[in-house]
Design a protein around this motif. Sequence first.
Motif, short mmCIF file in Angstrom:
data_model
loop_
_atom_site.label_atom_id
_atom_site.label_comp_id
_atom_site.label_asym_id
_atom_site.label_seq_id
_atom_site.Cartn_x
_atom_site.Cartn_y
_atom_site.Cartn_z
N LEU A 203 19.07 28.41 78.15
CA LEU A 203 19.77 29.68 78.24
C LEU A 203 19.98 30.21 76.83
CD1 LEU A 203 22.57 28.96 80.90
CD2 LEU A 203 20.35 30.06 81.29
N GLU A 204 20.27 31.49 76.72
CA GLU A 204 20.64 32.06 75.42
C GLU A 204 21.81 33.00 75.62
OE1 GLU A 204 17.48 35.75 75.06
OE2 GLU A 204 16.86 33.79 74.31
N ARG A 205 22.68 33.04 74.63
CA ARG A 205 23.85 33.90 74.71
C ARG A 205 23.44 35.35 74.52
NH1 ARG A 205 28.56 30.76 74.16
NH2 ARG A 205 28.16 28.64 73.41
N SER A 206 24.04 36.22 75.34
CA SER A 206 23.72 37.64 75.23
C SER A 206 24.92 38.48 74.80
CB SER A 206 23.19 38.17 76.57
OG SER A 206 24.18 38.01 77.57
N GLY A 207 26.02 37.82 74.47
CA GLY A 207 27.22 38.52 74.05
C GLY A 207 28.26 38.60 75.14
N ASN A 208 29.53 38.79 74.74
CA ASN A 208 30.64 38.92 75.69
C ASN A 208 30.75 37.73 76.63
OD1 ASN A 208 31.28 41.50 74.66
ND2 ASN A 208 29.71 42.43 75.96
N GLY A 209 30.40 36.54 76.13
CA GLY A 209 30.52 35.34 76.94
C GLY A 209 29.51 35.22 78.06
N ARG A 210 28.45 36.01 78.02
CA ARG A 210 27.44 36.00 79.07
C ARG A 210 26.17 35.32 78.56
NH1 ARG A 210 28.58 39.62 83.21
NH2 ARG A 210 26.39 40.06 83.63
N TYR A 211 25.36 34.87 79.51
CA TYR A 211 24.13 34.15 79.20
C TYR A 211 22.97 34.75 79.97
CZ TYR A 211 27.24 30.51 77.35
OH TYR A 211 28.19 29.82 76.63
N ARG A 212 21.76 34.51 79.47
CA ARG A 212 20.53 34.86 80.17
C ARG A 212 19.53 33.73 79.99
NH1 ARG A 212 20.24 39.37 76.05
NH2 ARG A 212 19.24 38.46 74.22
N LEU A 213 18.48 33.74 80.78
CA LEU A 213 17.47 32.69 80.68
C LEU A 213 16.83 32.71 79.29
CD1 LEU A 213 15.69 32.99 84.13
CD2 LEU A 213 17.36 31.28 83.43
N GLY A 214 16.62 31.52 78.72
CA GLY A 214 16.02 31.40 77.41
C GLY A 214 14.51 31.24 77.48
N LEU A 215 13.85 31.58 76.39
CA LEU A 215 12.39 31.51 76.36
C LEU A 215 11.90 30.08 76.55
CD1 LEU A 215 9.70 32.90 75.96
CD2 LEU A 215 9.99 32.65 73.49
N LYS A 216 12.70 29.11 76.09
CA LYS A 216 12.27 27.71 76.24
C LYS A 216 12.08 27.35 77.71
CE LYS A 216 13.50 22.96 75.02
NZ LYS A 216 12.27 22.69 74.29
N LEU A 217 12.96 27.87 78.55
CA LEU A 217 12.83 27.59 79.98
C LEU A 217 11.53 28.16 80.51
CD1 LEU A 217 14.14 26.47 82.57
CD2 LEU A 217 15.17 28.71 82.89
N TRP A 218 11.17 29.34 80.04
CA TRP A 218 9.93 29.95 80.51
C TRP A 218 8.71 29.23 79.94
CZ3 TRP A 218 9.92 32.97 84.52
CH2 TRP A 218 11.10 33.62 84.87
N GLU A 219 8.86 28.69 78.74
CA GLU A 219 7.76 27.91 78.19
C GLU A 219 7.55 26.64 78.99
OE1 GLU A 219 8.19 29.32 73.54
OE2 GLU A 219 9.15 27.50 74.21
N ILE A 220 8.66 26.01 79.41
CA ILE A 220 8.54 24.84 80.28
C ILE A 220 7.95 25.25 81.62
CG2 ILE A 220 9.87 23.10 81.55
CD1 ILE A 220 11.84 23.09 79.21
N GLY A 221 8.42 26.40 82.13
CA GLY A 221 7.89 26.88 83.39
C GLY A 221 6.40 27.18 83.29
N GLN A 222 5.97 27.57 82.08
CA GLN A 222 4.55 27.84 81.90
C GLN A 222 3.70 26.60 82.10
OE1 GLN A 222 3.11 30.76 81.69
NE2 GLN A 222 1.25 29.56 81.91
N LEU A 223 4.28 25.43 81.78
CA LEU A 223 3.57 24.19 82.04
C LEU A 223 3.29 24.03 83.53
CD1 LEU A 223 5.48 21.73 79.66
CD2 LEU A 223 3.25 22.82 79.29
#
Length: 273
Positions: free
Chosen positions: A73-93
């Motif tokens: 995950l990665e922080r997007s500000g105001n205490g909120r999170y979004r999916l991180g690129l690392k997760l998508w890189e793993i998903g790419q596997l």
Amino acid sequence: MTLAATPEEIIGPVAEPEGRDDGPLRSVSIAMAVLECFETEPELGATRVSQMLGVAKSTASRMLAALAVGGLLERSGNGRYRLGLKLWEIGQLAVDRLMLRDLALPVLADVRELLRETAQLAVPVGADVLYIDRLEVSGVGTLFHTDLYRRGPGHSSSAGKAMAAFNPPMARAIMERGFVRRTPFTIVDPARYRQVLRQVRTDGYAVSREEHTMGMSSIAAPVLARRGERQVAVAAISVVGGTSRVLGPRKVAVVQTVRRAAATVSAALERTL
């Protein structure tokens, strides 16, 4: 990918008193359930996650922070999170193991040879597209095979439109993130963008006319896979080149070639699942 069980069914509500350590297996289950929350909402905070999963807010907060430290995950500000690129890189596997790239490569090669233009394979990454394969043609006819990942905004690319039209979570992520004008031709009006997606669903292909880079345009078609009762875009095949070449007299031929290529990969992918 949507699992048969909901996050609540996977872990159930937390019954332990606040501060009690979860067991390792339970922590893994909570982490998986937290990540699944982002299938329906692009950004979440601890309060919303705790409500969705029936866990204590402190538990949700700790898990979100831990996943962010790990890059999932990665922080997007105001205490909120979004999916991180690392997760998508793993998903790419996982995509690789589904043989998507292997299935698409000969098709991309045929597209490039037929049209003598650059052919690309992209997958959705939140509100972005991730190009996972690219067969290029230089100005002097030299052929290149570029497989390094390249990420770009979904709203200004034909691949992004082709996928968003048949991938509701991606369309929602694009709408919620907003539109950045990259050229005078970039669509930045939400109503106009929704209209474009409706047209893509009717036509079966998408066009980007100099919306990302002046002088360059592209045409893309979605690669579809069945998810329950519906088909969802899991990738897109696109052709990119000079506007006069891609959208000029050859446009019909480009559209037909790209749509045929995407249908071929969709059918091949269906046979592997």
